[in-house]
Scaffold this active site. Structure first.
Site, PDB file in Angstrom:
ATOM      1  N   LEU A 255      37.935  47.051  50.640  1.00  0.00           N
ATOM      2  CA  LEU A 255      37.895  48.419  51.169  1.00  0.00           C
ATOM      3  C   LEU A 255      36.507  48.811  51.659  1.00  0.00           C
ATOM      4  O   LEU A 255      36.343  49.887  52.239  1.00  0.00           O
ATOM      5  CB  LEU A 255      38.336  49.408  50.087  1.00  0.00           C
ATOM      6  CG  LEU A 255      39.813  49.383  49.687  1.00  0.00           C
ATOM      7  CD1 LEU A 255      40.060  50.370  48.559  1.00  0.00           C
ATOM      8  CD2 LEU A 255      40.701  49.713  50.881  1.00  0.00           C
ATOM      9  N   SER A 256      35.517  47.961  51.435  1.00  0.00           N
ATOM     10  CA  SER A 256      34.148  48.323  51.815  1.00  0.00           C
ATOM     11  C   SER A 256      34.002  48.672  53.293  1.00  0.00           C
ATOM     12  O   SER A 256      33.299  49.634  53.633  1.00  0.00           O
ATOM     13  CB  SER A 256      33.176  47.204  51.421  1.00  0.00           C
ATOM     14  OG  SER A 256      33.027  47.151  50.017  1.00  0.00           O
TER      15      SER A 256
ATOM     16  N   TYR B  17      41.141  48.379  40.976  1.00  0.00           N
ATOM     17  CA  TYR B  17      41.823  49.577  41.467  1.00  0.00           C
ATOM     18  C   TYR B  17      43.178  49.192  42.045  1.00  0.00           C
ATOM     19  O   TYR B  17      43.465  48.028  42.313  1.00  0.00           O
ATOM     20  CB  TYR B  17      40.972  50.317  42.503  1.00  0.00           C
ATOM     21  CG  TYR B  17      40.548  49.481  43.684  1.00  0.00           C
ATOM     22  CD1 TYR B  17      41.376  49.328  44.791  1.00  0.00           C
ATOM     23  CD2 TYR B  17      39.307  48.840  43.693  1.00  0.00           C
ATOM     24  CE1 TYR B  17      40.997  48.556  45.872  1.00  0.00           C
ATOM     25  CE2 TYR B  17      38.916  48.065  44.772  1.00  0.00           C
ATOM     26  CZ  TYR B  17      39.763  47.929  45.854  1.00  0.00           C
ATOM     27  OH  TYR B  17      39.384  47.160  46.922  1.00  0.00           O
TER      28      TYR B  17
ATOM     29  N   GLY C  44      31.067  38.142  34.341  1.00  0.00           N
ATOM     30  CA  GLY C  44      30.032  38.731  35.184  1.00  0.00           C
ATOM     31  C   GLY C  44      30.198  40.216  35.405  1.00  0.00           C
ATOM     32  O   GLY C  44      29.212  40.945  35.540  1.00  0.00           O
ATOM     33  N   ALA C  45      31.450  40.694  35.442  1.00  0.00           N
ATOM     34  CA  ALA C  45      31.683  42.128  35.644  1.00  0.00           C
ATOM     35  C   ALA C  45      31.094  42.938  34.498  1.00  0.00           C
ATOM     36  O   ALA C  45      30.459  43.976  34.709  1.00  0.00           O
ATOM     37  CB  ALA C  45      33.181  42.403  35.777  1.00  0.00           C
TER      38      ALA C  45
ATOM     39  N   ASN D 152      36.351  39.599  23.685  1.00  0.00           N
ATOM     40  CA  ASN D 152      36.698  38.593  24.680  1.00  0.00           C
ATOM     41  C   ASN D 152      37.571  37.513  24.059  1.00  0.00           C
ATOM     42  O   ASN D 152      37.493  37.246  22.853  1.00  0.00           O
ATOM     43  CB  ASN D 152      35.417  37.960  25.249  1.00  0.00           C
ATOM     44  CG  ASN D 152      35.678  37.158  26.506  1.00  0.00           C
ATOM     45  OD1 ASN D 152      36.147  37.701  27.507  1.00  0.00           O
ATOM     46  ND2 ASN D 152      35.373  35.872  26.467  1.00  0.00           N
ATOM     47  N   ARG D 153      38.388  36.887  24.902  1.00  0.00           N
ATOM     48  CA  ARG D 153      39.257  35.805  24.425  1.00  0.00           C
ATOM     49  C   ARG D 153      38.427  34.675  23.821  1.00  0.00           C
ATOM     50  O   ARG D 153      38.810  34.068  22.833  1.00  0.00           O
ATOM     51  CB  ARG D 153      40.104  35.286  25.592  1.00  0.00           C
ATOM     52  CG  ARG D 153      41.100  34.210  25.210  1.00  0.00           C
ATOM     53  CD  ARG D 153      41.942  33.837  26.408  1.00  0.00           C
ATOM     54  NE  ARG D 153      41.113  33.414  27.538  1.00  0.00           N
ATOM     55  CZ  ARG D 153      41.598  33.129  28.744  1.00  0.00           C
ATOM     56  NH1 ARG D 153      42.892  33.267  28.978  1.00  0.00           N
ATOM     57  NH2 ARG D 153      40.795  32.739  29.710  1.00  0.00           N
TER      58      ARG D 153
ATOM     59  N   LYS E  82      28.454  36.665  43.165  1.00  0.00           N
ATOM     60  CA  LYS E  82      27.418  37.592  42.710  1.00  0.00           C
ATOM     61  C   LYS E  82      26.263  36.889  41.991  1.00  0.00           C
ATOM     62  O   LYS E  82      25.103  37.279  42.155  1.00  0.00           O
ATOM     63  CB  LYS E  82      28.030  38.671  41.828  1.00  0.00           C
ATOM     64  CG  LYS E  82      28.918  39.634  42.600  1.00  0.00           C
ATOM     65  CD  LYS E  82      29.364  40.806  41.753  1.00  0.00           C
ATOM     66  CE  LYS E  82      30.121  41.813  42.609  1.00  0.00           C
ATOM     67  NZ  LYS E  82      30.454  43.036  41.877  1.00  0.00           N
TER      68      LYS E  82
END
EC number: 1.1.1.25
Length: 272
Positions: free
Chosen positions: A15-16, A217, A130-131, A151-152, A65
Site C-alpha cells: 500500500l506504500s 493489516y 525481525g518485526a 515465542n514458539r 530489512k
C-alpha cells in the site's frame, strides 16, 4: 522527476505507493514512486541499480530489512538498536543512510490515533523475529511497566530480552512459560496470519480494558483479532495506521514535511 520506491519480495500488494500518492497530493510535491520486486538473493544489486538510475530513497519490506541495514553506510539510532532498516535515503555524497521507523509508527498509531496509554502498562509481544526487534526500542521509550516476549522457540525470545534488558523490564520465554496474568496490551508480531492461523495463546491473558494489536493489516490480521474479540478485548486494531505513520516519518526524512496521516488512514480504511 525524483524517484522513490518500495523494495521487497513480494511487493505487489504493498500500500506504500497509494500512501505516498496521497502525501504527494497533500503537500504538492511531485515524484515517482515505484514498486521493485528484488530477487531473494539479489537485494544489493537491485538497490544499486535503483540508486544508479537516480533513486533518492526506498522503503524496505520483507525479507530485506536486515540486509538493508547491513548495506547502509550510516544508520539511525533506532536502526542500530534493531539491526534492521525500514527505509533508506540515498544522500548527495553517495552514501546510503538507513532508518527504522517501524516502532515509531506503532507507538504513534497506538498513542495518537487510538489514545492507548503505554506508560506503566504491561505489554505482551507474540513473536521474536525481525518485526519484534524493530519495535522494541520505541516501546521501551514509552516506559511500560514491563514487556514480555513469547515465542514458539523460547531461546529467540530470551535472546531479544537480553539485548534490550538495560532499557527496561523485559523478559522472554515460550508459550508454556506465560504467567497467568492479564496484559494491558498484546501485540501480535508473527507471520501466522498469512496462513489463516494465530499462535497457541492460552485463555486468561485479556482483561476488560485490554488492547490487542496486529502488526499486519486486513485479512492477515483477522485470525488474531478474532481471537482477541472472542477473549473479550475492549480494543482491537490492525497495523494499517502503523504503516501510514511509518511512511509519514519516512516522508519527513525525504522531504522535510510531515504529512497529515488521519485522512490517509480514513481513505485506506474505506477502501480495504
Amino acid at each position: 522527476m525524483d524517484k522513490y520506491a518500495v523494495i521487497g519480495n513480494p511487493v505487489e500488494h504493498s500500500l506504500s505507493p497509494v500512501i505516498f500518492q496521497a502525501f504527494e497530493k497533500q503537500t504538492n510535491h511531485s515524484f515517482d514512486y515505484l514498486k521493485i520486486k528484488a530477487p531473494v538473493n539479489g537485494f544489493a544489486a537491485a538497490v544499486k541499480k535503483f540508486h544508479d538510475e537516480g533513486g533518492k530513497g526506498a522503503n524496505i519490506t520483507l525479507p530485506f530489512k536486515e540486509e538493508a541495514y547491513q548495506l547502509a553506510d550510516k544508520r539511525s539510532q533506532e536502526a542500530n538498536e534493531a539491526h534492521v532498516a525500514s527505509a533508506l535515503q540515498f544522500r548527495e555524497d553517495g552514501t546510503i543512510y538507513a532508518v527504522n521507523y517501524d516502532g515509531l509508527g506503532l507507538v504513534q498509531d497506538l498513542t495518537r490515533n487510538h489514545n492507548i496509554t503505554l506508560t506503566q502498562k504491561s505489554i505482551l509481544i507474540v513473536g521474536a523475529g525481525g518485526a519484534t526487534r524493530g519495535i522494541l526500542g520505541p516501546l521501551l521509550n514509552a516506559a511500560p511497566e514491563k514487556i514480555v516476549i513469547v515465542n514458539r522457540t523460547p531461546s529467540k525470545a530470551h535472546a531479544l530480552a537480553k539485548i534490550f534488558h538495560l532499557r527496561g523490564e523485559i523478559q522472554g520465554g515460550g508459550f508454556d512459560e506465560l504467567e497467568p496474568m492479564r496484559y494491558d496490551v498484546i501485540i501480535h508480531a508473527t507471520s501466522l496470519g498469512h496462513q489463516g492461523k494465530f499462535p497457541p495463546l492460552p485463555d486468561g491473558l485479556i482483561g476488560s480494558q485490554s488492547c490487542c494489536y496486529d502488526l499486519s493489516y486486513g485479512k492477515i490480521a483477522s485470525p488474531f483479532l478474532q481471537w482477541a474479540k472472542d477473549q473479550g478485548a475492549k480494543y482491537n486494531f490492525d497495523g494499517l495506521g502503523m504503516l501510514v505513520e511509518h511512511n509519514a516519518a519516512v516522508f519527513y526524512l525525504w522531504f522535510g514535511i510531515y504529512p497529515d496521516t488521519n485522512p490517509v488512514i480514513e481513505m485506506l480504511q474505506a477502501h480495504l
